[in-house]
Design a protein around this motif. Sequence first.
Motif, PDB file in Angstrom:
ATOM      1  N   GLY A  33       0.670  -1.291  -0.305  1.00 28.75           N
ATOM      2  CA  GLY A  33      -0.778   0.262  -0.234  1.00 28.75           C
ATOM      3  C   GLY A  33       0.461   0.953   0.089  1.00 28.75           C
ATOM      4  N   VAL A  34       0.350   2.033  -1.122  1.00 31.11           N
ATOM      5  CA  VAL A  34       0.937   3.302  -1.332  1.00 31.11           C
ATOM      6  C   VAL A  34      -0.403   4.115  -1.510  1.00 31.11           C
ATOM      7  N   GLY A  35       0.071   5.572  -0.326  1.00 24.50           N
ATOM      8  CA  GLY A  35      -1.198   6.151  -0.584  1.00 24.50           C
ATOM      9  C   GLY A  35      -2.186   5.833  -1.078  1.00 24.50           C
TER      10      GLY A  35
ATOM     11  N   THR B 240       6.441   7.634   1.218  1.00 28.26           N
ATOM     12  CA  THR B 240       5.861   7.949   0.346  1.00 28.26           C
ATOM     13  C   THR B 240       4.585   7.954  -0.297  1.00 28.26           C
ATOM     14  N   THR B 241       3.770   8.531  -0.654  1.00 32.27           N
ATOM     15  CA  THR B 241       2.649   8.285  -0.753  1.00 32.27           C
ATOM     16  C   THR B 241       2.349   8.364  -2.321  1.00 32.27           C
ATOM     17  N   GLU B 242       3.682   9.375  -2.708  1.00 33.52           N
ATOM     18  CA  GLU B 242       3.484   9.116  -4.352  1.00 33.52           C
ATOM     19  C   GLU B 242       3.205   7.889  -5.327  1.00 33.52           C
ATOM     20  N   SER B 243       2.927   8.003  -6.348  1.00 30.86           N
ATOM     21  CA  SER B 243       1.759   6.976  -7.623  1.00 30.86           C
ATOM     22  C   SER B 243       3.098   6.527  -8.087  1.00 30.86           C
ATOM     23  N   GLY B 244       3.040   5.113  -7.586  1.00 29.70           N
ATOM     24  CA  GLY B 244       3.845   4.568  -8.569  1.00 29.70           C
ATOM     25  C   GLY B 244       5.182   4.003  -7.463  1.00 29.70           C
ATOM     26  N   ASN B 245       5.250   5.151  -6.929  1.00 34.59           N
ATOM     27  CA  ASN B 245       6.002   4.089  -6.621  1.00 34.59           C
ATOM     28  C   ASN B 245       6.541   3.203  -5.489  1.00 34.59           C
ATOM     29  N   TYR B 246       7.794   2.687  -5.083  1.00 35.53           N
ATOM     30  CA  TYR B 246       7.985   0.764  -4.324  1.00 35.53           C
ATOM     31  C   TYR B 246       8.612   1.154  -2.933  1.00 35.53           C
ATOM     32  N   PRO B 247       8.147   1.260  -2.083  1.00 33.78           N
ATOM     33  CA  PRO B 247       8.994   1.473  -1.438  1.00 33.78           C
ATOM     34  C   PRO B 247       9.720   1.837  -0.163  1.00 33.78           C
ATOM     35  N   ILE B 248       9.295   0.314  -0.442  1.00 33.43           N
ATOM     36  CA  ILE B 248      10.368  -0.820   0.415  1.00 33.43           C
ATOM     37  C   ILE B 248      11.629  -1.767  -0.667  1.00 33.43           C
ATOM     38  N   VAL B 249      12.748  -0.394  -0.539  1.00 32.81           N
ATOM     39  CA  VAL B 249      13.695  -0.140  -1.566  1.00 32.81           C
ATOM     40  C   VAL B 249      15.096  -0.676  -0.804  1.00 32.81           C
ATOM     41  N   LEU B 250      15.843  -1.583  -1.550  1.00 36.24           N
ATOM     42  CA  LEU B 250      17.750  -1.741  -1.559  1.00 36.24           C
ATOM     43  C   LEU B 250      18.090  -0.925  -1.596  1.00 36.24           C
ATOM     44  N   VAL B 251      18.778   0.429  -1.644  1.00 34.76           N
ATOM     45  CA  VAL B 251      20.245   0.379  -2.360  1.00 34.76           C
ATOM     46  C   VAL B 251      21.303  -0.393  -1.235  1.00 34.76           C
TER      47      VAL B 251
END
Length: 328
Positions: A217-219, A256-267
Amino acid sequence: MADLSGTLNGAGASSQEAAVQAWIAGFQSQYPDVTVNYAPEGSGAGREQFTSGAVPFAGTDAALDEEEMAAAEEACGAPAVNLPLYIDPIAVPYNLPGVDNLQLGPETLAGIFNEDITNWNDPAIAEDNPEAELPDLQITPVHRSDESGTTENFVEYLAAAAPDVWTHEVSGDWPSGLTGEAGAQTPGVLQAVDAAEGTIGYTSAAAAGDRTTAAIGVGEEFVEYSAEAAAAVVENSPLAEGRAENDLALELARDTTESGNYPIVLVSYTVVCTAYSDAATGDLVKAWVGYVASDEGQQAAADAAGSAPISPDMQSQVQGIVDSIQVG
């Protein structure tokens, strides 16, 4: 540096292993007299080996902290820098036959791994999945048993996106008060998820393969992981404050609540010294990092691991830092 030769040893994150193997193949095709070895023993192990001077570069899913940076400077004889060269979503694989499109909001996901939500037919999961037929089955959350950058990134997301639910300290070690099931490194987590129905874990998306994974869930929407969605959240994230010159550690926009962003990201960072007293080692590191950051290197990782290439701006920043590394 076309006449480079010798052996370059690195260690660290298992999450980027597939990408590193592709980088090694591409790099050694350009420099056939160089051998590159990488031990995918986990981010914690890689940082320990780098900060002790055992290896001249390391891969880590969490940037070196203040104490580690001090140890690295002592080992290097100069400051070290974190270079973000591998962007990968952290997938949430689950084993729940009959439920192919699981959706989990931040609070629900945090509740599952905090062991507050213990059954798959819990009302919170049902609310996120109104069209799914959820079984009356115990949830078994699976976590890493070893210190892990993947863990640190995952719980950093939980703490940022669901702070009222996930109140544990952000760390590469799983909270000691939680039980669940533990797996060693990335393969151990996936083996545990595969072994029994009702399990759910977290892992580098590159390693998740064709397993079923949850949309997050994002936004107002649920977003499935993809290289594009991971790259989008990185583009929206500023550099971390209080870092040394040329350090490119990021402050990821987890909430983030930005559409199309996947926030569980590993850099995943490649950590290097800004100076090498041994000229041969320094030349090898500069050539290696330059290749990894190049269009060819980033495309090789994308093809092998499904990662998201770093932006052109980040590429140019990294190349400038590589050029500034002092050798000899």
